[in-house]
Design an enzyme around this catalytic site. Structure first.
Site, PDB file in Angstrom:
ATOM      1  N   LYS A  10       0.822  -1.216   0.000  1.00  0.00           N
ATOM      2  CA  LYS A  10       0.000   0.000   0.000  1.00  0.00           C
ATOM      3  C   LYS A  10       0.857   1.267   0.000  1.00  0.00           C
ATOM      4  O   LYS A  10       0.594   2.195  -0.772  1.00  0.00           O
ATOM      5  CB  LYS A  10      -0.907  -0.039   1.235  1.00  0.00           C
ATOM      6  CG  LYS A  10      -1.777   1.171   1.415  1.00  0.00           C
ATOM      7  CD  LYS A  10      -2.842   0.909   2.463  1.00  0.00           C
ATOM      8  CE  LYS A  10      -2.258   0.659   3.852  1.00  0.00           C
ATOM      9  NZ  LYS A  10      -1.828   1.894   4.539  1.00  0.00           N
ATOM     10  N   ARG A  86      -9.229   4.140   9.992  1.00  0.00           N
ATOM     11  CA  ARG A  86      -9.065   2.762  10.438  1.00  0.00           C
ATOM     12  C   ARG A  86     -10.335   2.252  11.110  1.00  0.00           C
ATOM     13  O   ARG A  86     -10.497   1.060  11.288  1.00  0.00           O
ATOM     14  CB  ARG A  86      -7.925   2.673  11.466  1.00  0.00           C
ATOM     15  CG  ARG A  86      -6.540   2.766  10.867  1.00  0.00           C
ATOM     16  CD  ARG A  86      -6.047   1.411  10.393  1.00  0.00           C
ATOM     17  NE  ARG A  86      -4.891   1.525   9.519  1.00  0.00           N
ATOM     18  CZ  ARG A  86      -3.645   1.597   9.941  1.00  0.00           C
ATOM     19  NH1 ARG A  86      -3.376   1.569  11.229  1.00  0.00           N
ATOM     20  NH2 ARG A  86      -2.661   1.704   9.084  1.00  0.00           N
ATOM     21  N   ARG A 124      10.959 -10.026   5.063  1.00  0.00           N
ATOM     22  CA  ARG A 124      11.355  -8.619   5.125  1.00  0.00           C
ATOM     23  C   ARG A 124      12.542  -8.404   6.060  1.00  0.00           C
ATOM     24  O   ARG A 124      12.627  -8.996   7.133  1.00  0.00           O
ATOM     25  CB  ARG A 124      10.149  -7.816   5.622  1.00  0.00           C
ATOM     26  CG  ARG A 124      10.312  -6.342   5.583  1.00  0.00           C
ATOM     27  CD  ARG A 124       8.980  -5.664   5.696  1.00  0.00           C
ATOM     28  NE  ARG A 124       8.405  -5.829   7.036  1.00  0.00           N
ATOM     29  CZ  ARG A 124       7.385  -5.091   7.482  1.00  0.00           C
ATOM     30  NH1 ARG A 124       6.825  -4.204   6.684  1.00  0.00           N
ATOM     31  NH2 ARG A 124       6.911  -5.269   8.683  1.00  0.00           N
ATOM     32  N   ARG A 156      12.815  -7.577  11.742  1.00  0.00           N
ATOM     33  CA  ARG A 156      12.145  -6.949  12.884  1.00  0.00           C
ATOM     34  C   ARG A 156      11.617  -8.020  13.822  1.00  0.00           C
ATOM     35  O   ARG A 156      11.123  -9.051  13.378  1.00  0.00           O
ATOM     36  CB  ARG A 156      10.971  -6.094  12.387  1.00  0.00           C
ATOM     37  CG  ARG A 156      11.395  -4.773  11.816  1.00  0.00           C
ATOM     38  CD  ARG A 156      10.214  -4.064  11.170  1.00  0.00           C
ATOM     39  NE  ARG A 156       8.970  -4.281  11.914  1.00  0.00           N
ATOM     40  CZ  ARG A 156       7.853  -3.584  11.706  1.00  0.00           C
ATOM     41  NH1 ARG A 156       7.833  -2.647  10.783  1.00  0.00           N
ATOM     42  NH2 ARG A 156       6.777  -3.829  12.385  1.00  0.00           N
ATOM     43  N   ARG A 167      -1.421  -9.610  13.626  1.00  0.00           N
ATOM     44  CA  ARG A 167      -1.654  -8.262  13.088  1.00  0.00           C
ATOM     45  C   ARG A 167      -2.639  -8.301  11.925  1.00  0.00           C
ATOM     46  O   ARG A 167      -3.482  -7.436  11.781  1.00  0.00           O
ATOM     47  CB  ARG A 167      -0.327  -7.638  12.628  1.00  0.00           C
ATOM     48  CG  ARG A 167       0.607  -7.272  13.767  1.00  0.00           C
ATOM     49  CD  ARG A 167       1.558  -6.149  13.368  1.00  0.00           C
ATOM     50  NE  ARG A 167       2.397  -6.460  12.216  1.00  0.00           N
ATOM     51  CZ  ARG A 167       3.574  -7.074  12.304  1.00  0.00           C
ATOM     52  NH1 ARG A 167       4.050  -7.443  13.463  1.00  0.00           N
ATOM     53  NH2 ARG A 167       4.285  -7.293  11.221  1.00  0.00           N
TER      54      ARG A 167
END
Ligand SMILES: [Zn+2]
Length: 218
Positions: A10, A86, A124, A156, A167
């Site tokens: 996005k 959101r 990632r 991360r 998430r």
């Protein structure tokens, strides 16, 4: 406005759309990170929520977005909105802000299956110094050192599969009512976000142009 789960691309696509349509890219995530970096009182408040993994409260986000949308560039040229709203309460506030301009023009749902984003997110890697993103497939020249600043490149901590799944589930829960809300207003267009970024951009622009040409009455 663009909706999309984490890892759907996005952010990248919003930057490209903003460039294509020559409008500002307004990202609440960027605004929060900038506020935290600036060390302002607001930044300190935002950081507390972000560190706790909590959503920043509606009234705080709404205030920030209202302020940003009232600036000349957004008011006169329009904008690509990224990361807001959101919640349905935020969507209602946005409708109110944009009522003088005919409301939200179009909402794009960038659709990527959960299994695809899971793979992307798990691969990632990020530079701890400058935040540049890499991946297992596209690592820096030295896999542990940032090409840009020489910082350490790591995975991360919250990019483990179970954390990512949590998430994504939270996102689905939060976003389902928003999707229903904009679908009911006939403002929603869904675009397939799977594939090379360039192809996705082309798909997005085609879908947006088609919808905006159509006008409010079909
Ligand atoms: Zn770096």
């Amino acid at each position: 406005m663009v909706l999309g789960k984490q890892g759907a691309g996005k952010g990248t696509q919003c930057v490209r759309l903003a460039r294509h349509y020559a409008v500002p890219h307004i990202s609440t995530g960027d605004m929060f990170r900038a506020a935290v970096r600036s060390g302002s009182e607001f930044g300190a408040k935002a950081r507390k929520f972000m560190d706790a993994g909590d959503l920043v409260p509606d009234d705080v986000v709404i205030g920030l977005v209202r302020e940003r949308l009232s600036q000349d560039d957004a008011r006169l040229r329009g904008f690509v909105l990224d990361g807001f709203p959101r919640t349905v309460q935020q969507a209602e506030a946005l409708d109110e802000m944009l009522a003088p301009h005919g409301g939200v023009e179009l909402v794009v749902d960038l659709e990527v299956p959960t299994e695809v984003v899971l793979k992307r997110l798990a691969s990632r890697r990020v530079c701890v110094e400058c935040g540049t993103n890499y991946s297992v497939e596209r690592p820096p020249e030295d896999p542990e050192t940032c090409d840009i600043c020489g910082g350490k490149v790591v995975q991360r901590e919250d990019d483990t599969e179970s954390a990512i799944r949590r998430r994504l589930e939270l996102y689905e829960e939060q976003t389902a009512p928003l999707i229903a809300w904009y679908l009911a207003k006939d403002k929603l267009v869904t675009v397939d976000g799977v594939g090379e970024p360039d192809r996705v951009t082309t798909r997005l622009i085609r879908a947006i142009d088609r919808r905006l040409r159509r006008g409010p009455d079909g």
